[in-house]
Scaffold this active site. Structure first.
Site, PDB file in Angstrom:
ATOM      1  N   ARG A 187      -0.502  -8.308  13.964  1.00 34.78           N
ATOM      2  CA  ARG A 187      -1.161  -7.229  13.006  1.00 34.78           C
ATOM      3  C   ARG A 187      -1.732  -7.959  12.011  1.00 34.78           C
ATOM      4  NH1 ARG A 187       4.440  -5.086  10.763  1.00 34.78           N
ATOM      5  NH2 ARG A 187       3.143  -4.009   9.226  1.00 34.78           N
ATOM      6  N   ARG A 228      -9.161   1.846   9.064  1.00 37.50           N
ATOM      7  CA  ARG A 228      -8.871   0.261   9.494  1.00 37.50           C
ATOM      8  C   ARG A 228     -10.005  -0.450  10.171  1.00 37.50           C
ATOM      9  NH1 ARG A 228      -3.002   1.083   9.264  1.00 37.50           N
ATOM     10  NH2 ARG A 228      -2.187  -1.222   9.521  1.00 37.50           N
ATOM     11  N   ARG A 238      11.363  -1.704  10.535  1.00 37.77           N
ATOM     12  CA  ARG A 238      10.597  -1.168  11.645  1.00 37.77           C
ATOM     13  C   ARG A 238      10.343  -1.949  12.691  1.00 37.77           C
ATOM     14  NH1 ARG A 238       5.306   0.515   8.152  1.00 37.77           N
ATOM     15  NH2 ARG A 238       4.407  -0.725   9.612  1.00 37.77           N
ATOM     16  N   LYS A 262       0.823  -1.281  -0.051  1.00 36.99           N
ATOM     17  CA  LYS A 262      -0.087  -0.056   0.045  1.00 36.99           C
ATOM     18  C   LYS A 262       1.011   1.206   0.061  1.00 36.99           C
ATOM     19  CE  LYS A 262      -1.899  -1.130   3.976  1.00 36.99           C
ATOM     20  NZ  LYS A 262      -1.322  -2.475   4.357  1.00 36.99           N
ATOM     21  N   ARG A 264      11.854  -5.799   4.146  1.00 38.51           N
ATOM     22  CA  ARG A 264      11.530  -4.396   4.046  1.00 38.51           C
ATOM     23  C   ARG A 264      12.565  -3.552   5.062  1.00 38.51           C
ATOM     24  NH1 ARG A 264       5.666  -1.769   5.377  1.00 38.51           N
ATOM     25  NH2 ARG A 264       6.178  -2.964   7.447  1.00 38.51           N
TER      26      ARG A 264
HETATM   27  P1  AP5 Z   1       5.110  -1.741   1.828  1.00 36.44           P
HETATM   28  O1  AP5 Z   1       4.501  -0.988   0.688  1.00 36.44           O
HETATM   29  O2  AP5 Z   1       5.662  -0.965   2.982  1.00 36.44           O
HETATM   30  O3  AP5 Z   1       3.512  -2.469   2.223  1.00 36.44           O
HETATM   31  P2  AP5 Z   1       2.303  -1.641   3.406  1.00 36.44           P
HETATM   32  O4  AP5 Z   1       1.074  -2.683   2.669  1.00 36.44           O
HETATM   33  O5  AP5 Z   1       2.377  -0.296   3.213  1.00 36.44           O
HETATM   34  O6  AP5 Z   1       2.678  -2.445   4.533  1.00 36.44           O
HETATM   35  P3  AP5 Z   1       2.626  -1.764   5.945  1.00 36.44           P
HETATM   36  O7  AP5 Z   1       3.462  -2.874   6.753  1.00 36.44           O
HETATM   37  O8  AP5 Z   1       3.412  -0.444   6.157  1.00 36.44           O
HETATM   38  O9  AP5 Z   1       1.326  -1.703   6.306  1.00 36.44           O
HETATM   39  P4  AP5 Z   1       0.560  -1.781   7.638  1.00 36.44           P
HETATM   40  O10 AP5 Z   1      -0.666  -1.330   7.285  1.00 36.44           O
HETATM   41  O11 AP5 Z   1       0.601  -2.820   8.498  1.00 36.44           O
HETATM   42  O12 AP5 Z   1       1.431  -0.664   8.367  1.00 36.44           O
HETATM   43  P5  AP5 Z   1       0.940   0.679   8.862  1.00 36.44           P
HETATM   44  O13 AP5 Z   1       2.270   1.754   9.110  1.00 36.44           O
HETATM   45  O14 AP5 Z   1      -0.087   1.342   8.180  1.00 36.44           O
HETATM   46  O15 AP5 Z   1       5.414  -2.936   1.170  1.00 36.44           O
HETATM   47  C1  AP5 Z   1       5.996  -3.883   1.862  1.00 36.44           C
HETATM   48  C2  AP5 Z   1       7.519  -4.409   1.580  1.00 36.44           C
HETATM   49  O16 AP5 Z   1       7.378  -5.081   0.184  1.00 36.44           O
HETATM   50  C3  AP5 Z   1       8.344  -3.426   1.020  1.00 36.44           C
HETATM   51  O17 AP5 Z   1       9.625  -3.756   1.399  1.00 36.44           O
HETATM   52  C4  AP5 Z   1       8.358  -3.199  -0.496  1.00 36.44           C
HETATM   53  O18 AP5 Z   1       9.423  -2.729  -0.971  1.00 36.44           O
HETATM   54  C5  AP5 Z   1       7.896  -4.486  -0.940  1.00 36.44           C
HETATM   55  N1  AP5 Z   1       7.081  -4.428  -1.858  1.00 36.44           N
HETATM   56  C6  AP5 Z   1       5.848  -3.509  -2.271  1.00 36.44           C
HETATM   57  N2  AP5 Z   1       5.092  -3.915  -3.246  1.00 36.44           N
HETATM   58  C7  AP5 Z   1       5.879  -5.249  -3.780  1.00 36.44           C
HETATM   59  C8  AP5 Z   1       5.511  -5.972  -4.956  1.00 36.44           C
HETATM   60  N3  AP5 Z   1       4.568  -5.688  -5.630  1.00 36.44           N
HETATM   61  N4  AP5 Z   1       6.454  -6.947  -5.150  1.00 36.44           N
HETATM   62  C9  AP5 Z   1       7.471  -7.284  -4.290  1.00 36.44           C
HETATM   63  N5  AP5 Z   1       7.636  -6.490  -3.128  1.00 36.44           N
HETATM   64  C10 AP5 Z   1       6.792  -5.282  -2.791  1.00 36.44           C
HETATM   65  O19 AP5 Z   1       0.371   0.564  10.352  1.00 36.44           O
HETATM   66  C11 AP5 Z   1       1.427   0.290  11.534  1.00 36.44           C
HETATM   67  C12 AP5 Z   1       0.853   0.369  12.944  1.00 36.44           C
HETATM   68  O20 AP5 Z   1       0.328   1.531  12.941  1.00 36.44           O
HETATM   69  C13 AP5 Z   1      -0.627  -0.722  13.152  1.00 36.44           C
HETATM   70  O21 AP5 Z   1      -0.157  -2.040  13.147  1.00 36.44           O
HETATM   71  C14 AP5 Z   1      -1.382   0.190  13.988  1.00 36.44           C
HETATM   72  O22 AP5 Z   1      -0.867  -0.345  15.329  1.00 36.44           O
HETATM   73  C15 AP5 Z   1      -0.918   1.547  13.922  1.00 36.44           C
HETATM   74  N6  AP5 Z   1      -1.936   2.069  13.012  1.00 36.44           N
HETATM   75  C16 AP5 Z   1      -1.666   2.684  11.599  1.00 36.44           C
HETATM   76  N7  AP5 Z   1      -2.936   3.237  11.135  1.00 36.44           N
HETATM   77  C17 AP5 Z   1      -3.873   3.072  11.973  1.00 36.44           C
HETATM   78  C18 AP5 Z   1      -5.228   3.310  11.664  1.00 36.44           C
HETATM   79  N8  AP5 Z   1      -6.022   3.581  10.970  1.00 36.44           N
HETATM   80  N9  AP5 Z   1      -6.160   2.766  13.104  1.00 36.44           N
HETATM   81  C19 AP5 Z   1      -5.457   2.321  14.320  1.00 36.44           C
HETATM   82  N10 AP5 Z   1      -4.097   1.943  14.133  1.00 36.44           N
HETATM   83  C20 AP5 Z   1      -3.206   2.249  13.094  1.00 36.44           C
END
Ligand code: AP5
Length: 221
Positions: A175, A92, A164, A17, A131
């Site tokens: 998660r 979410r 991270r 994403k 990552r």
């Molecule tokens: P990446 O693009 O980083 O993936 P992502 O979907 O963004 O993954 P996240 O882990 O950031 O999502 P998340 O929703 O768990 O974390 P968030 O920060 O929102 O890609 C991942 C890897 O794959 C990278 O190395 C990339 O290079 C590679 N890649 C990408 N596309 C590829 C492809 N097509 N092919 C091969 N490789 C690829 O949330 C973290 C925490 O914050 C949560 O657990 C929660 O505690 C809190 N939080 C955040 N938002 C909220 C909310 N709205 N409500 C409540 N708590 C929240």
């Protein structure tokens, strides 16, 4: 190209994403609103929000809705969101989705466009394990498929690359659980509103980008 609406990326941790949101935000000149990045920034700056969010995020749970909604509402009120924005990791939960709907209506946006990223768990685990993120500009790398030119250093700004803390296997399991329980049902919520698109995000980054470009082109007709 004009976006003129809120684009929402749904999908499990590691689905890509953030990677795709950065590309779309750059192409359409709109802000990339990652609630994960905003919360990590609050933790790094030692704010009250960061103090409350840290233990929750370290455990892989979701930060309470009221804190996240207040943070997003404040950010959405900024002028740079007038032409639309890309949400990554938000909403979410059902209350967040409902809250966002009300805010968007109040701000005069139409319905959002929602894209659900589908990826199998084995691929997600490999992506998260590989990552590395720039500690300065947030650029995302992957040691298996998108490594930096110099190990540990960001190609773009020379920043140090870090892993991270919530990508540790035991936190990733939590998660995934939180995603299954609280976020996955949102696809059905948006499908009923007629605004849901699905993308097979297990393909290469370029293929996913092309699929998203097609979705956006169709949505603007
Ligand atoms: P990446 O693009 O980083 O993936 P992502 O979907 O963004 O993954 P996240 O882990 O950031 O999502 P998340 O929703 O768990 O974390 P968030 O920060 O929102 O890609 C991942 C890897 O794959 C990278 O190395 C990339 O290079 C590679 N890649 C990408 N596309 C590829 C492809 N097509 N092919 C091969 N490789 C690829 O949330 C973290 C925490 O914050 C949560 O657990 C929660 O505690 C809190 N939080 C955040 N938002 C909220 C909310 N709205 N409500 C409540 N708590 C929240």
């Amino acid at each position: 190209m004009a976006l003129k609406r809120a684009l929402i990326f749904l999908g499990p941790p590691g689905a890509g994403k953030g990677t795709q949101a950065k590309r779309i935000a750059q192409a359409y000149h709109v802000p990339h609103l990652s609630t994960g990045d905003m919360l990590r920034d609050a933790i790094a700056r030692g704010t009250e929000l960061g103090r409350l969010a840290k233990p929750v995020m370290d455990h892989g749970d979701l930060v309470p809705d009221d804190l996240v909604m207040a943070m997003v509402e404040e950010r959405l009120a900024a002028r740079d969101c007038d032409g639309g924005c890309v949400f990554d990791g938000f909403p979410r939960t059902l209350p967040q989705a409902q809250g966002l709907g009300a805010v968007l209506e109040r701000l005069g946006f139409g319905k959002p466009l929602v894209v659900d990223f589908h990826v199998d768990e084995e691929t997600l685990l490999r992506r998260l394990a590989g990552r590395w993120t720039c500690s300065v500009g947030g650029e995302i790398y992957n040691i298996y498929v998108a490594p930096p030119k110099v190990p540990g250093i960001c190609d773009r700004d020379g920043g140090k690359l870090i892993q991270r803390s919530d990508d540790r296997p035991e936190v990733v399991t939590e998660r995934f659980r939180a995603y299954e329980r609280q976020t996955k049902p949102l696809a059905e919520y948006y499908r009923r509103q007629g605004v849901l698109e699905v993308v097979d995000a297990s393909r290469s980054m370029e293929e996913v980008s092309r699929a998203l470009a097609g979705i956006l082109e169709r949505a603007q007709k």
